[in-house]
Design an enzyme around this catalytic site. Structure first.
Site, PDB file in Angstrom:
ATOM      1  N   HIS A 300       0.806  -1.220   0.000  1.00 46.54           N
ATOM      2  CA  HIS A 300       0.000   0.000   0.000  1.00 46.54           C
ATOM      3  C   HIS A 300       0.840   1.272   0.000  1.00 46.54           C
ATOM      4  O   HIS A 300       0.317   2.382  -0.094  1.00 46.54           O
ATOM      5  CB  HIS A 300      -0.919  -0.031   1.229  1.00 46.54           C
ATOM      6  CG  HIS A 300      -2.116   0.839   1.119  1.00 46.54           C
ATOM      7  ND1 HIS A 300      -2.358   1.879   1.982  1.00 46.54           N
ATOM      8  CD2 HIS A 300      -3.143   0.825   0.237  1.00 46.54           C
ATOM      9  CE1 HIS A 300      -3.492   2.467   1.646  1.00 46.54           C
ATOM     10  NE2 HIS A 300      -3.980   1.854   0.589  1.00 46.54           N
ATOM     11  N   LYS A 302       3.082   4.369  -1.075  1.00 50.87           N
ATOM     12  CA  LYS A 302       3.022   5.253  -2.237  1.00 50.87           C
ATOM     13  C   LYS A 302       4.206   6.210  -2.156  1.00 50.87           C
ATOM     14  O   LYS A 302       4.183   7.187  -1.410  1.00 50.87           O
ATOM     15  CB  LYS A 302       1.686   6.003  -2.251  1.00 50.87           C
ATOM     16  CG  LYS A 302       0.493   5.057  -2.391  1.00 50.87           C
ATOM     17  CD  LYS A 302      -0.794   5.701  -1.936  1.00 50.87           C
ATOM     18  CE  LYS A 302      -1.975   4.775  -2.193  1.00 50.87           C
ATOM     19  NZ  LYS A 302      -1.875   3.501  -1.471  1.00 50.87           N
ATOM     20  N   HIS A 528      -8.749  11.105   0.165  1.00 51.92           N
ATOM     21  CA  HIS A 528      -7.998   9.857   0.113  1.00 51.92           C
ATOM     22  C   HIS A 528      -6.714  10.012   0.928  1.00 51.92           C
ATOM     23  O   HIS A 528      -5.986   9.058   1.142  1.00 51.92           O
ATOM     24  CB  HIS A 528      -7.689   9.494  -1.340  1.00 51.92           C
ATOM     25  CG  HIS A 528      -7.188   8.103  -1.520  1.00 51.92           C
ATOM     26  ND1 HIS A 528      -5.849   7.806  -1.670  1.00 51.92           N
ATOM     27  CD2 HIS A 528      -7.830   6.913  -1.562  1.00 51.92           C
ATOM     28  CE1 HIS A 528      -5.690   6.501  -1.801  1.00 51.92           C
ATOM     29  NE2 HIS A 528      -6.868   5.928  -1.734  1.00 51.92           N
ATOM     30  N   LYS A 530      -4.490  10.489   4.319  1.00 51.87           N
ATOM     31  CA  LYS A 530      -4.574   9.913   5.652  1.00 51.87           C
ATOM     32  C   LYS A 530      -3.665  10.721   6.570  1.00 51.87           C
ATOM     33  O   LYS A 530      -2.474  10.893   6.292  1.00 51.87           O
ATOM     34  CB  LYS A 530      -4.123   8.444   5.685  1.00 51.87           C
ATOM     35  CG  LYS A 530      -5.013   7.507   4.854  1.00 51.87           C
ATOM     36  CD  LYS A 530      -4.501   7.384   3.464  1.00 51.87           C
ATOM     37  CE  LYS A 530      -5.116   6.208   2.725  1.00 51.87           C
ATOM     38  NZ  LYS A 530      -5.849   6.545   1.532  1.00 51.87           N
TER      39      LYS A 530
END
Length: 642
Positions: A300, A302, A528, A530
């Site tokens: 996950h 990025k 999107h 966090k």
């Protein structure tokens, strides 16, 4: 069945009722999931017969990519939007009447998937937030399938032997509401000079198509990041979860478009084959597959590693490499300074920062155990990263004991807060704020994980025995937030909180607050991004703030096992922690009105409004696999999972 709660009545078909009754078989291969196509149908199509919705559809290309935010296959006709299949349509007959979702076998790119094995007719998605197989405190080191998460794509417990175990992805269009709905960015959307930015923290928001220009001032698009404004690119690495390779290549400027790119991903088997197929036209692209040895884990992270003629740069972001994530969603990123090359003969320890950014980044890359990253680790060694003032917070899959327990996940954050912050007077009144786009299964009550271990980490301030129980505010979009967003209901495809998970943790919803971002102009750009932070009671000061890929889940953050002697982490995640001590400050002042952007300020640009607004009695948290038919969204659509 239906369920009453403080946030209204939810309906779910009977096939979803038995989600808890999973087989006790080994979870190394998750239970097959049936197809749950998300059907979003234009309110203007209520009067249309089947013939008007099934004919004269535009041709669609066959490119296949995946997305972290799933919608079902879509095609558009001039007066209607039809998404989904006819499967399970009778469940909603009383609601839909003459709404007739039509199944289409393919559509252009953004296919969704979960790192699970599924029925070939279905699809699924994994965001780090929805894959939490509880481990019964790690007994025997094996996950129990009765503790597997509620899967938004699993309608009933299907015996494993009865369906083929293959990874499958359905295709979806590049626009959340159909191919024709992407709006080209205006001429002045992209930067032509180095943008005015907050140089203190190097934290940026993404540009959002459709916002007033002033709200994109100082924000960055991926084309800006990769442009010659920031360096003469030689090679790059793209770590991510979702890729549209053709789109990604086009984001590089023409002069860099054939420079070598290494893609780090977590795809396996058929999903991997599809990813490789995407890259066939591009001989300059190579791949590195991240090892995922624990069920329900995902890659996950990025991150971009950018190697220039002039030096080296790291970009850690919250966006997938798909157009939808850079279009009308709220995202965040940290962009490093341009790190210069060290003189020949420098020691390996040279070029380190006070936050040990270089050491910790290399440790994270080493955890992949991938020869494809060896050269990149050497390049990092050869550069001076001493200007970094952020801390690396990573997660890598594994079970860790002893001194390794605080290397990853929330225990890594706890260690850094313990060592690099100070106690604050009346700290029990300083709230913790978490903001995320996906939620995992957190247990039957708050003490099982959220307040039992996670909040303890979040409330750590310095070397003190005091462990306060501060207020906890969780920011997650309501149904109304999604309905009135720029994308409308399809924005909810990036918010994969399922009713099956929600029904098991109604206690959690008492912590929920609305997504509000009026001061940044982004209340209607669904998040999107966090973020996690600790603020003063008057919301004017920050004790710390973290920007990360980690959603609210045990898969992302890790969970303690075996009487707290072991932590188990499922996924790869990465973020950067901002601590006042690294900036010679006691706390960070919060920047309430970030526009116009100022190039130098000590105030931190929090990406949403404070104080948080608690859900009202009428508000419901968005759940992506139940219908919303009472009111149309900003595009005249309703939302019907079928």
């Amino acid at each position: 069945m239906s369920q009453e709660s403080q946030h209204g009545k939810w309906s779910v078909s009977s096939s979803d009722d038995d989600d808890e009754q999973l087989s006790s078989a080994q979870p190394s291969k998750p239970a097959d999931s049936t197809s749950h196509h998300l059907a979003s149908v234009s309110s203007t199509s209520r009067h249309l017969a089947d013939s008007t919705t099934t004919h004269n559809l535009p041709p669609t290309p066959t490119t296949v990519v995946k997305t972290e935010s799933n919608l079902s296959p879509v095609r558009t006709a001039p007066s209607t939007l039809v998404i989904g299949s006819e499967a399970r349509q009778m469940t909603h007959t009383s609601q839909l009447r003459d709404l007739r979702p039509v199944k289409y076998e393919s559509s252009p790119s953004l296919a969704g998937k979960r790192k699970k094995e599924a029925d070939d007719s279905g699809w699924a998605l994994s965001d780090s937030g929805d894959d939490d197989g509880d481990d019964d405190n790690g007994r025997n080191g094996k996950e129990r399938s009765s503790d597997l998460p509620s899967d938004p794509h699993r309608s009933s417990p299907v015996p494993r032997a009865k369906k083929p175990k293959v990874e499958s992805k359905q295709e979806r269009p590049p626009s959340p509401h159909g191919r024709v709905d992407y709006v080209d960015e205006p001429e002045d959307f992209f930067e032509r000079s180095v943008p005015c930015s907050n140089d203190t923290y190097r934290f940026y928001l993404n540009k959002v198509t459709g916002l007033d220009k002033k709200y994109n001032t100082g924000a960055l698009h991926i084309k800006d990041i990769l442009s010659p404004l920031f360096g003469t690119l030689k090679e790059s690495v793209q770590f991510n979860y979702c890729f549209d390779i053709a789109w990604m290549v086009q984001q590089y400027p023409p002069e860099f478009r054939n420079k070598p790119v290494l893609i780090v991903h977590g795809d396996k088997r058929e999903a991997k084959a599809r990813l490789l197929q995407q890259a066939k036209p591009y001989s300059h692209i190579s791949f590195c597959q991240a090892k995922l040895d624990i069920a329900f884990g995902t890659h996950h992270t990025k991150m971009m590693l950018l190697w220039y003629e002039e030096g080296f740069r790291v970009v850690i972001t919250t966006s997938n490499l798909i157009r939808a994530d850079w279009y009308q969603k709220s995202q965040g990123m940290w962009m490093s300074p341009l790190f210069p090359r060290l003189p020949e003969g420098s020691a390996p320890s040279d070029g380190e920062s006070p936050t040990f950014f270089k050491r910790d980044l290399l440790e994270y890359l080493a955890a992949y155990r991938a020869p494809e990253l060896t050269d990149w680790m050497q390049r990092i060694q050869e550069h001076d990263l001493s200007e970094s003032r952020v801390y690396v917070i990573g997660s890598t899959p594994g079970r860790y004991v002893g001194k390794d327990m605080d290397r990853w996940g929330h225990l890594r954050l706890r260690k850094l807060l313990y060592e690099n912050t100070r106690p604050i007077p009346n700290e029990e009144t300083w709230p913790v704020i978490g903001q995320f786009s996906s939620i995992g299964s957190l247990g039957v009550d708050k003490t099982k994980w959220l307040t039992g271990e996670f909040l303890r980490t979040m409330s750590t301030l310095g070397k003190t025995s005091l462990r306060s129980d501060p207020p906890l505010h969780l920011l997650y979009p309501s149904v109304e937030d999604v309905r009135t967003s720029l994308e409308g209901y399809p924005a909810g495809g990036s918010l994969p909180y399922s009713i099956q998970t929600a029904q098991k943790q109604l206690w959690l919803h008492a912590y929920f607050h609305r997504w509000k971002a009026e001061t940044t102009g982004r209340s209607h750009a669904m998040p999107h991004i966090k973020t996690y932070m600790r603020t003063s009671p008057d919301f004017t000061q920050l004790a710390w703030i973290l920007i990360t890929s980690s959603n609210l889940s045990k898969a992302a953050w890790g969970a303690l096992e075996k009487n707290n002697t072991q932590i188990m982490v499922r996924s790869y995640e990465l973020g950067v922690l901002f601590l006042p001590s690294a900036y010679n400050m006691q706390t960070f002042p919060i920047q309430r009105n970030p526009y116009p952007i100022r190039s130098s300020t000590n105030a931190f640009p929090v990406p949403f409004d404070l104080p948080p607004e608690r859900y009202s009695e009428k508000d419901q948290p968005w759940m992506w696999n139940i219908p919303y038919t009472q009111a149309p969204d900003t595009h005249g659509n309703i939302w019907v999972p079928s």
